[in-house]
Scaffold this motif. Sequence first.
Motif, PDB file in Angstrom:
ATOM      1  N   PHE A 118       0.831  -1.206   0.000  1.00 50.52           N
ATOM      2  CA  PHE A 118       0.000   0.000   0.000  1.00 50.52           C
ATOM      3  C   PHE A 118       0.865   1.256   0.000  1.00 50.52           C
ATOM      4  O   PHE A 118       0.597   2.221  -0.733  1.00 50.52           O
ATOM      5  N   ALA A 119       1.919   1.226   0.812  1.00 47.59           N
ATOM      6  CA  ALA A 119       2.820   2.381   0.864  1.00 47.59           C
ATOM      7  C   ALA A 119       3.574   2.559  -0.452  1.00 47.59           C
ATOM      8  O   ALA A 119       3.698   3.680  -0.976  1.00 47.59           O
ATOM      9  N   ASN A 120       4.063   1.439  -1.028  1.00 48.26           N
ATOM     10  CA  ASN A 120       4.891   1.523  -2.232  1.00 48.26           C
ATOM     11  C   ASN A 120       4.111   1.916  -3.481  1.00 48.26           C
ATOM     12  O   ASN A 120       4.637   2.608  -4.354  1.00 48.26           O
ATOM     13  N   THR A 121       2.873   1.449  -3.585  1.00 45.06           N
ATOM     14  CA  THR A 121       2.120   1.643  -4.829  1.00 45.06           C
ATOM     15  C   THR A 121       1.102   2.772  -4.756  1.00 45.06           C
ATOM     16  O   THR A 121       0.489   3.096  -5.773  1.00 45.06           O
ATOM     17  N   SER A 122       0.919   3.366  -3.566  1.00 46.88           N
ATOM     18  CA  SER A 122      -0.066   4.433  -3.455  1.00 46.88           C
ATOM     19  C   SER A 122       0.457   5.649  -2.699  1.00 46.88           C
ATOM     20  O   SER A 122       0.521   6.750  -3.250  1.00 46.88           O
ATOM     21  N   SER A 141      13.641  -8.417 -11.619  1.00 43.65           N
ATOM     22  CA  SER A 141      14.389  -7.237 -11.175  1.00 43.65           C
ATOM     23  C   SER A 141      14.007  -5.993 -11.972  1.00 43.65           C
ATOM     24  O   SER A 141      14.126  -4.868 -11.489  1.00 43.65           O
ATOM     25  N   GLY A 142      13.552  -6.172 -13.217  1.00 52.50           N
ATOM     26  CA  GLY A 142      13.183  -5.029 -14.029  1.00 52.50           C
ATOM     27  C   GLY A 142      11.712  -4.668 -13.940  1.00 52.50           C
ATOM     28  O   GLY A 142      11.250  -3.808 -14.705  1.00 52.50           O
ATOM     29  N   VAL A 143      10.998  -5.311 -13.048  1.00 58.44           N
ATOM     30  CA  VAL A 143       9.563  -5.070 -12.922  1.00 58.44           C
ATOM     31  C   VAL A 143       9.326  -4.142 -11.740  1.00 58.44           C
ATOM     32  O   VAL A 143       9.733  -4.428 -10.614  1.00 58.44           O
ATOM     33  N   GLY A 144       8.661  -3.031 -11.987  1.00 61.14           N
ATOM     34  CA  GLY A 144       8.345  -2.080 -10.928  1.00 61.14           C
ATOM     35  C   GLY A 144       7.126  -1.269 -11.300  1.00 61.14           C
ATOM     36  O   GLY A 144       6.252  -1.720 -12.048  1.00 61.14           O
ATOM     37  N   LEU A 145       7.067  -0.058 -10.785  1.00 64.73           N
ATOM     38  CA  LEU A 145       5.932   0.801 -11.086  1.00 64.73           C
ATOM     39  C   LEU A 145       5.878   1.181 -12.565  1.00 64.73           C
ATOM     40  O   LEU A 145       4.792   1.342 -13.132  1.00 64.73           O
ATOM     41  N   GLY A 146       7.032   1.315 -13.207  1.00 66.14           N
ATOM     42  CA  GLY A 146       7.067   1.623 -14.631  1.00 66.14           C
ATOM     43  C   GLY A 146       6.464   0.515 -15.462  1.00 66.14           C
ATOM     44  O   GLY A 146       5.796   0.771 -16.476  1.00 66.14           O
ATOM     45  N   TYR A 147       6.691  -0.718 -15.065  1.00 71.40           N
ATOM     46  CA  TYR A 147       6.121  -1.869 -15.768  1.00 71.40           C
ATOM     47  C   TYR A 147       4.600  -1.847 -15.680  1.00 71.40           C
ATOM     48  O   TYR A 147       3.906  -2.080 -16.675  1.00 71.40           O
ATOM     49  N   TRP A 187      -5.953   4.236  -2.148  1.00 72.58           N
ATOM     50  CA  TRP A 187      -5.075   3.348  -2.917  1.00 72.58           C
ATOM     51  C   TRP A 187      -5.240   3.601  -4.414  1.00 72.58           C
ATOM     52  O   TRP A 187      -4.260   3.683  -5.155  1.00 72.58           O
ATOM     53  N   LEU A 188      -6.477   3.737  -4.871  1.00 73.87           N
ATOM     54  CA  LEU A 188      -6.716   3.961  -6.291  1.00 73.87           C
ATOM     55  C   LEU A 188      -6.206   5.329  -6.732  1.00 73.87           C
ATOM     56  O   LEU A 188      -5.779   5.497  -7.891  1.00 73.87           O
ATOM     57  N   ALA A 189      -6.227   6.293  -5.834  1.00 72.63           N
ATOM     58  CA  ALA A 189      -5.713   7.617  -6.181  1.00 72.63           C
ATOM     59  C   ALA A 189      -4.229   7.552  -6.516  1.00 72.63           C
ATOM     60  O   ALA A 189      -3.756   8.222  -7.453  1.00 72.63           O
ATOM     61  N   GLY A 190      -3.471   6.771  -5.761  1.00 77.72           N
ATOM     62  CA  GLY A 190      -2.056   6.630  -6.059  1.00 77.72           C
ATOM     63  C   GLY A 190      -1.778   5.670  -7.200  1.00 77.72           C
ATOM     64  O   GLY A 190      -0.927   5.940  -8.070  1.00 77.72           O
ATOM     65  N   ALA A 191      -2.508   4.529  -7.212  1.00 76.79           N
ATOM     66  CA  ALA A 191      -2.229   3.493  -8.208  1.00 76.79           C
ATOM     67  C   ALA A 191      -2.667   3.900  -9.604  1.00 76.79           C
ATOM     68  O   ALA A 191      -1.930   3.693 -10.578  1.00 76.79           O
ATOM     69  N   LEU A 192      -3.867   4.459  -9.728  1.00 74.35           N
ATOM     70  CA  LEU A 192      -4.370   4.844 -11.047  1.00 74.35           C
ATOM     71  C   LEU A 192      -4.174   6.336 -11.332  1.00 74.35           C
ATOM     72  O   LEU A 192      -3.946   6.712 -12.476  1.00 74.35           O
ATOM     73  N   GLY A 193      -4.261   7.165 -10.288  1.00 76.75           N
ATOM     74  CA  GLY A 193      -4.114   8.596 -10.504  1.00 76.75           C
ATOM     75  C   GLY A 193      -2.692   9.015 -10.818  1.00 76.75           C
ATOM     76  O   GLY A 193      -2.474   9.965 -11.587  1.00 76.75           O
ATOM     77  N   ILE A 194      -1.704   8.320 -10.242  1.00 77.89           N
ATOM     78  CA  ILE A 194      -0.298   8.676 -10.478  1.00 77.89           C
ATOM     79  C   ILE A 194       0.377   7.633 -11.361  1.00 77.89           C
ATOM     80  O   ILE A 194       0.855   7.944 -12.461  1.00 77.89           O
ATOM     81  N   VAL A 195       0.408   6.378 -10.901  1.00 70.30           N
ATOM     82  CA  VAL A 195       1.081   5.317 -11.666  1.00 70.30           C
ATOM     83  C   VAL A 195       0.368   5.075 -12.986  1.00 70.30           C
ATOM     84  O   VAL A 195       0.999   4.932 -14.040  1.00 70.30           O
ATOM     85  N   GLY A 196      -0.956   5.035 -12.959  1.00 69.69           N
ATOM     86  CA  GLY A 196      -1.704   4.718 -14.166  1.00 69.69           C
ATOM     87  C   GLY A 196      -1.650   5.775 -15.240  1.00 69.69           C
ATOM     88  O   GLY A 196      -2.012   5.506 -16.403  1.00 69.69           O
ATOM     89  N   ARG A 197      -1.209   6.954 -14.911  1.00 67.05           N
ATOM     90  CA  ARG A 197      -1.154   8.041 -15.889  1.00 67.05           C
ATOM     91  C   ARG A 197       0.281   8.376 -16.308  1.00 67.05           C
ATOM     92  O   ARG A 197       0.519   9.385 -16.987  1.00 67.05           O
ATOM     93  N   ALA A 198       1.229   7.535 -15.928  1.00 66.05           N
ATOM     94  CA  ALA A 198       2.633   7.821 -16.241  1.00 66.05           C
ATOM     95  C   ALA A 198       2.985   7.533 -17.695  1.00 66.05           C
ATOM     96  O   ALA A 198       3.993   8.030 -18.205  1.00 66.05           O
ATOM     97  N   GLY A 199       2.197   6.716 -18.379  1.00 69.17           N
ATOM     98  CA  GLY A 199       2.440   6.446 -19.798  1.00 69.17           C
ATOM     99  C   GLY A 199       3.374   5.270 -20.032  1.00 69.17           C
ATOM    100  O   GLY A 199       3.873   4.631 -19.095  1.00 69.17           O
ATOM    101  N   GLU A 200       3.606   4.979 -21.317  1.00 66.48           N
ATOM    102  CA  GLU A 200       4.452   3.849 -21.701  1.00 66.48           C
ATOM    103  C   GLU A 200       5.924   4.161 -21.481  1.00 66.48           C
ATOM    104  O   GLU A 200       6.338   5.319 -21.441  1.00 66.48           O
TER     105      GLU A 200
END
Length: 330
Positions: free
Chosen positions: A89-93, A202-208, A294-307
Amino acid sequence: MTSLTPSKQDDAKLVISMQELDPSPVDDSTSDLENLECGDFIPKPADEPPKRTCGFPRPWGCVLIVGTHLSGFQRYSTYPPTAFFILHFANTSLIPLMTQSIPASEPYLLLTRPVYQAPGLEHLVLTLPVLTHIVSGIALRNIRATRRARLYGAETRAQRDLLSFWPRVSLQARTGYFLAPLIGLHVLVNRAMPYMVEGGSSGVGLGYVAHGIARSPVFWNIFYVLFVTASVWHFVGGWTTWMGWRVTTARKERSSKGSLEGYLGYPENQDRAKRQRKIWWVVNGMAAMGAALWLAGALGIVGRAGEGAGWEAQGWNEMYRQVPAIGKWL
């Protein structure tokens, strides 16, 4: 004074004897059928005490003991996943909400990853506890259904079905069963596929994750809304149940039949109903706030970062493409 005839005297004595008759308790002794052991088809004599197993009459004594252990397994198996749940929760939101940047949030994810992705530790923290929680829950439900069928004397298959698995499943349990395949897909995409394609994660993170959402925004937005909402509601509902606030995230429907509380306006009943309503709002309010955050961080920030870009994005494309059954849509 008029004298009573013999028949009238007998009737009077009968009435008096019925009025003075002391009440006797109803015989609630168990039937001979309940004393049958596995493989026995002859009822035991009434004067012979039933054999005892695990301190209780067989076979339900051992069933009670097994049920107690299963309840313990189901409860304590939630502790390790809860620790992971808080870290995730802390890492992804929370951290993406504070940094407002994927590159700035990735180091925190990498910092905590060895805690729950160390060799062997991941299965102790997540895999085994989650499987134990699911299996023990299903086993407990089957035991309770069998006990209900026995207590209520269900004879036909239709009667047993009314007392069986799904008709009595609470919303709390339903969120758990609904969550199981979502967890499976999340693990498949974020843990299994990186190992199959690149030999590690190892290459999988928020960018993935952001890359996948940008490739298939409709699918992944719907998936994460369902996944996060069901997860938060199940965790909050479960922990509040352990603490004595049993609302199971489902408000109890009012019924005008079969309940004295619907007819009697006793203060204690009104206070209990008020307290239950308050608990219902508090628990579901906590779950709603947690899911929204959680959705605010996961989709509002991570989900809008692009490819992503470059060779890293090519590797991520291959991972998503090789997901069984749905890879061509990802």
